[in-house]
Design a protein around this motif. Structure first.
Motif, PDB file in Angstrom:
ATOM      1  N   SER A  59      93.340  -1.978  84.477  1.00 25.62           N
ATOM      2  CA  SER A  59      94.064  -2.975  84.459  1.00 25.62           C
ATOM      3  C   SER A  59      93.787  -3.418  82.980  1.00 25.62           C
ATOM      4  O   SER A  59      92.685  -3.163  82.222  1.00 25.62           O
ATOM      5  N   ARG A  60      94.504  -4.149  82.239  1.00 26.04           N
ATOM      6  CA  ARG A  60      94.710  -4.872  81.050  1.00 26.04           C
ATOM      7  C   ARG A  60      93.289  -5.587  80.823  1.00 26.04           C
ATOM      8  O   ARG A  60      92.565  -5.605  79.937  1.00 26.04           O
TER       9      ARG A  60
ATOM     10  N   VAL B 145      90.176  -3.550  80.924  1.00 31.95           N
ATOM     11  CA  VAL B 145      89.967  -2.990  79.462  1.00 31.95           C
ATOM     12  C   VAL B 145      89.466  -3.902  78.578  1.00 31.95           C
ATOM     13  O   VAL B 145      88.763  -3.629  77.801  1.00 31.95           O
TER      14      VAL B 145
ATOM     15  N   LYS C 163      93.846   1.758  78.108  1.00 31.86           N
ATOM     16  CA  LYS C 163      94.448   1.353  79.488  1.00 31.86           C
ATOM     17  C   LYS C 163      95.073   2.547  80.201  1.00 31.86           C
ATOM     18  O   LYS C 163      95.156   2.840  81.420  1.00 31.86           O
TER      19      LYS C 163
END
Length: 406
Positions: free
Chosen positions: A41-42, A45, A35
């Motif tokens: 963004s989380r 990912v 990330k």
């Protein structure tokens, strides 16, 4: 009009390939590290990691608990055993083979002499069998891609090794036999060109995207790298500077014989004869693995470093050799203006910074074009390494899709 935004599928492909490149270059990473490095963004990912795991390209290779409290973070890495690669360095009288995983980590390596006393059929059989044995030793039941670096001209259309004067017949037969016996993609490239790839990616030209590799080994050659790409020419013969007409040879080369060209000044036998005229005897033979000219250059450098009575003739020999090398470099530079010339091959590597500095000084007197001269950091090993990098790139492109540029 502004370009249309990428479709969701295209955006996913770009993100996936970016993550794969980072895992290739940086090694195993956590989702948090991916990330941070990608700026994604989380959730994005997390999605791409699951896609890559589902495709068998990435797997969990460990855990890291140093980042935060709570459960350990999973560490992801490329599935290096997804494919096996092989690289071959084909020389006049021998062959070196390495077999690696998808990331290029060596698993097995072997070499074998292939002398002129063997007929073509037995010579090809020995070479092909060496590849098969090395693959078996590495545990590679199936090779994905094989990269071959060989002397001679490579047809840019068919990829075949073309007839070249002075090369043994088994060279031309080998590629076809490997393709018949090994169910893999087989890529063939001129040895100097693959050496230039290695110098560009991992050697003396890592900070350059335009340079010329001047190969000084048993024979001489050049590789032209412009804007980060090797340029092969219309017939695959760009860099055949052994045929370059230069002063001091007493004759002109012909279509079938480079004895009147630059080869007559800077090939290993010519360098050995030049060393002998200064009282420097080269060890070994040009029929063996290390060119005798390289032995002469190393001996001269040792005498120069010792600063004894032998230092003066040693220095004179290196000066004379630099004059010869500078002739070829000046001719290439006048046409291409590369800004940098790397002295490669066994002789260039043996001469190191001392020979490179002498060549650069003489080159500055011959040409108004400012040209830096560097010594190879890989030497003769550049051919095998470049063939492996070529195979690795092709295999990763086939499995991952072309990776995004830096």
């Amino acid at each position: 009009m502004p370009p249309a935004p990428a479709s969701p599928s295209t955006a996913r492909a770009i993100n996936d390939r970016l993550a794969l490149r980072l895992l290739q270059e940086e090694g195993p990473l956590t989702a948090g590290e991916l990330k941070a490095l990608t700026g994604l963004s989380r959730p994005t990912v997390a999605d791409l990691v699951e896609r890559l795991r589902g495709a068998g390209l990435v797997r969990v290779v460990g855990e890291s608990g140093a980042e935060r409290r709570g459960p350990n973070a999973k560490v992801y890495g490329i599935a290096a055993d997804r494919a096996h690669l092989a690289a071959l360095d084909v020389r006049l009288r021998g062959l070196t083979v390495t077999v690696t995983d998808l990331l290029g980590t060596p698993l097995a390596e072997a070499a074998a002499p292939i002398g002129g006393d063997l007929d073509t059929g037995p010579a090809v059989e020995r070479a092909a069998a060496l590849l098969e044995r090395t693959a078996a030793e590495a545990g590679a039941t199936r090779l994905h891609t094989v990269g071959i670096g060989a002397p001679g001209l490579i047809d840019p259309v068919t990829g075949a090794l073309r007839d070249s004067a002075g090369l043994p017949a088994w060279h031309r037969r080998l590629v076809g036999v490997v393709r018949e016996r090994v169910p893999a993609a087989v890529l063939v490239e001129n040895e100097t060109n693959v050496a230039a790839v290695a110098e560009l990616r991992e050697g003396a030209a890592r900070d350059r995207d335009t340079f010329v590799l001047l190969w000084l080994g048993h024979g001489v050659g050049a590789a032209v790298v412009l804007d980060g790409a090797v340029r092969r020419g219309a017939s695959g013969g760009a860099g055949e500077i052994g045929f370059l007409p230069v002063p001091g040879t007493g004759a002109l080369p012909s279509a079938a014989d480079c004895s009147g060209g630059f080869h007559a000044l800077a090939g290993s036998r010519a360098v050995r004869a030049l060393a002998g005229s200064y009282g420097i005897e080269a060890g070994g033979s040009d029929t063996e693995g290390v060119p005798a000219g390289a032995s002469a250059v190393r001996d001269a450098l040792e005498r120069l470093a010792a600063r004894g009575r032998d230092a003066r003739p040693a220095g004179a020999f290196l000066d004379a050799l630099a004059e010869r090398v500078a002739l070829g470099a000046a001719a290439v530079g006048a046409v291409l203006d590369p800004g940098c010339v790397v002295l490669g091959g066994e002789l260039g590597h043996a001469g190191g910074a001392v020979l490179a500095a002498r060549v650069e000084e003489r080159l500055a007197a011959l040409s108004p074009l400012r040209t830096e001269v560097r010594a190879s950091t890989l030497g003769g090993a550049a051919v095998l390494r470049g063939a492996l990098l070529t195979a690795r790139d092709a295999a990763q492109d086939a499995l991952f899709g072309p990776l995004p540029a830096h």
